[in-house]
Write a protein that holds these residues in place. Structure first.
Motif, PDB file in Angstrom:
ATOM      1  N   GLN A  92     -34.434  -3.072 -21.222  1.00 18.13           N
ATOM      2  CA  GLN A  92     -34.878  -2.133 -20.192  1.00 18.13           C
ATOM      3  C   GLN A  92     -35.767  -1.031 -20.776  1.00 18.13           C
ATOM      4  N   LEU A  96     -39.495  -0.044 -19.631  1.00 18.59           N
ATOM      5  CA  LEU A  96     -39.688   1.227 -18.926  1.00 18.59           C
ATOM      6  C   LEU A  96     -40.629   2.191 -19.645  1.00 18.59           C
ATOM      7  N   THR A  97     -40.630   2.184 -20.977  1.00 17.67           N
ATOM      8  CA  THR A  97     -41.388   3.175 -21.726  1.00 17.67           C
ATOM      9  C   THR A  97     -42.884   2.882 -21.648  1.00 17.67           C
ATOM     10  N   PHE A 247     -36.376  10.097 -18.784  1.00 20.99           N
ATOM     11  CA  PHE A 247     -35.510   9.597 -17.715  1.00 20.99           C
ATOM     12  C   PHE A 247     -35.621  10.427 -16.438  1.00 20.99           C
ATOM     13  N   CYS A 248     -36.869  10.496 -15.945  1.00 22.23           N
ATOM     14  CA  CYS A 248     -37.227  11.049 -14.623  1.00 22.23           C
ATOM     15  C   CYS A 248     -37.255  12.564 -14.581  1.00 22.23           C
ATOM     16  N   ASP A 252     -41.725  11.800 -13.629  1.00 24.87           N
ATOM     17  CA  ASP A 252     -42.051  10.423 -13.995  1.00 24.87           C
ATOM     18  C   ASP A 252     -40.946   9.964 -14.943  1.00 24.87           C
ATOM     19  N   TRP A 253     -40.903   8.670 -15.226  1.00 25.67           N
ATOM     20  CA  TRP A 253     -39.840   8.213 -16.114  1.00 25.67           C
ATOM     21  C   TRP A 253     -39.921   8.914 -17.462  1.00 25.67           C
ATOM     22  N   MET A 314     -29.585   3.960 -15.453  1.00 20.85           N
ATOM     23  CA  MET A 314     -30.968   3.561 -15.163  1.00 20.85           C
ATOM     24  C   MET A 314     -31.077   2.890 -13.802  1.00 20.85           C
ATOM     25  N   MET A 317     -31.101   5.677 -11.319  1.00 19.22           N
ATOM     26  CA  MET A 317     -32.418   6.325 -11.269  1.00 19.22           C
ATOM     27  C   MET A 317     -33.392   5.538 -10.409  1.00 19.22           C
ATOM     28  N   ARG A 318     -33.353   4.208 -10.540  1.00 23.07           N
ATOM     29  CA  ARG A 318     -34.239   3.372  -9.711  1.00 23.07           C
ATOM     30  C   ARG A 318     -33.821   3.415  -8.247  1.00 23.07           C
ATOM     31  N   ASP A 321     -34.512   6.753  -6.746  1.00 22.24           N
ATOM     32  CA  ASP A 321     -35.872   7.219  -7.067  1.00 22.24           C
ATOM     33  C   ASP A 321     -35.816   8.663  -7.569  1.00 22.24           C
ATOM     34  N   ALA A 323     -37.216  10.021 -10.068  1.00 25.03           N
ATOM     35  CA  ALA A 323     -38.503  10.624 -10.430  1.00 25.03           C
ATOM     36  C   ALA A 323     -39.077  11.378  -9.238  1.00 25.03           C
TER      37      ALA A 323
END
Length: 423
Positions: A92, A96-97, A247-248, A252-253, A314, A317-318, A321, A323
């Motif tokens: 992940q 993600l990065t 991490f948001c 942003d991530w 994570m 977070m998705r 949302d 972020a």
């Protein structure tokens, strides 16, 4: 249940004096945007455990994942008997990065440990010794990361000697560097590196995209991309320390994404696992894989319980949302902080991104830092039930890091307390 006063008496007799705390209250439970102490008092949380509980305390997915993992096994050491969740976290993070190139990850325990390993990887891969860091930087409390950190008290005082081959150059600090644009500020730093160190000797350039303990310093636009471009041309590993920004948190991530910067290596911790200790280095496959087998690791690195929590965090977070939630929080907080600044000549600047915001406090009409006023405002917040933190090289920055799941009501009540504290 013991009271905070009773617990504090026990603490004095049991805990080393060098371990400090922001408030005198002892926590019983926490969730959403609040903390409740053992005396039943509620605190609105503008700290999130220093940007750790981005998904909130006791996030349902995290709690369930941890419970399920504890029932299966608590530890084997990934270097002895590996398990899927470690691999899944790395997958992940690789996805993600920032950066579309092939990546690898390795898991550790703390942010400082991640930074140390990023330096190890960069030195091993390049065969070069030097590490370049910036004014106002904070990278940890171990011997190497204290050398990388810019601030003496309380982090470095009388703890030396420190690790060598660490070189410090100016940071883009728009409020305090004469209004230099990002490209000019970067050119100043690059010139210093080339003159004093020599690009051919530099293994890594290590930078926080937004500085944390140093005062939530947001570099001028163009500063990070210019450094990234120079590092690529010079064969220097560009390392982004996103331990506090990741991490948001900034909307942003990862904070690098705001200017399209793709680091060679990125260090991660804090918000990664919903409050459980976990850290990581993620980066280009050819760099990460340059290290010999056995050269990276640690007994507890990527503990299965922490990995389960990270996967659940994570996913939260998705799903929520976060972020976007950080951007909404930033808009609300920014408007209120700007209103405070407009009516208070002690506020030199409101700055930050997303739900990582701060105000710098000075003597009115000057840029002279006023740490006493900063401490007084923060103390007034604490007295009224709002948990705030200070930071900055000069101790004159009040910073705000609410959980990204804080409710509108909690956020509004906290901002009301903050405005009253300034008044």
């Amino acid at each position: 249940m013991a009271t905070s006063e009773e617990l504090h008496k026990r603490r004095v007799e049991a805990v080393a004096r060098g371990v400090g705390s922001t408030i005198p209250a002892y926590v019983d439970r926490a969730g959403g945007g609040t903390i409740t102490d053992v005396d039943g008092r509620e605190w609105i949380d503008f700290a999130a455990g220093i940007a750790v509980t981005n998904v909130g305390n006791s996030a349902p997915r995290v709690v369930e994942a941890v419970r399920a993992q504890v029932e299966r096994f608590t530890h084997t050491c990934f270097m002895v008997a590996p398990y899927e969740s470690y691999v899944a976290v790395c997958e992940q993070l690789n996805a993600l990065t920032p950066g579309g190139f092939e990546k690898r990850s390795a898991l550790f325990n703390s942010g400082a440990e991640a930074v140390e390993n990023a330096v190890k990887i960069a030195r091993h891969a390049t065969g070069r010794p030097a590490v370049v860091v910036f004014d106002h930087a904070y990278h940890g409390r171990t011997n190497l990361t204290m050398a990388l950190t810019a601030k003496n008290m309380p982090y470095k005082h009388r703890f030396g000697p420190f690790a060598g081959e660490v070189y410090r150059v100016p940071m883009s600090y728009p409020l305090r560097d004469g209004g230099l644009d990002g490209a000019t500020a970067a050119a100043r730093s690059i010139e210093m590196i080339e003159k004093q160190v020599g690009a051919e000797n530099v293994a890594a350039l290590l930078i926080e995209p937004i500085q944390g303990e140093g005062g939530f310093v947001v570099p001028a636009p163009g500063f990070l991309p210019a450094l990234r471009e120079w590092a690529t041309a010079a064969g220097v590993v560009f390392v982004a320390d996103e331990i506090q920004t990741g991490f948001c948190r900034t909307g942003d991530w990862f904070a690098c994404a705001h200017e399209g910067v793709q680091p060679d290596l990125i260090t991660l911790a804090k918000g990664i696992a919903g409050g459980l200790p976990l850290a990581a280095v993620t980066g280009r496959a050819e760099l990460m894989d340059a290290v010999h087998v056995g050269g990276l690791g640690g007994t507890y690195g990527g503990n299965p319980i922490a990995c389960a929590a990270a996967l659940a965090a994570m996913e939260t977070m998705r799903e929520l949302d976060l972020a976007a939630a950080a951007r909404r929080i930033g808009a609300v907080m920014g408007e209120r902080l700007d209103a405070i600044a407009a009516g208070d000549p002690r506020v030199a600047e409101v700055r930050g991104r997303g739900a990582m915001l701060a105000v710098e406090i000075v003597q009115p009409g000057t840029l002279i830092p006023d740490p006493a006023a900063t401490a007084a405002v923060s103390a007034a917040c604490h007295a009224a039930g709002l948990l705030t933190l200070t930071c900055g090289t000069y101790g004159n920055v009040l910073r705000f890091l609410p959980p990204l799941v804080i409710s509108d009501d909690e956020l509004g009540r906290g901002l009301d307390i903050l405005a009253a504290a300034f008044g």
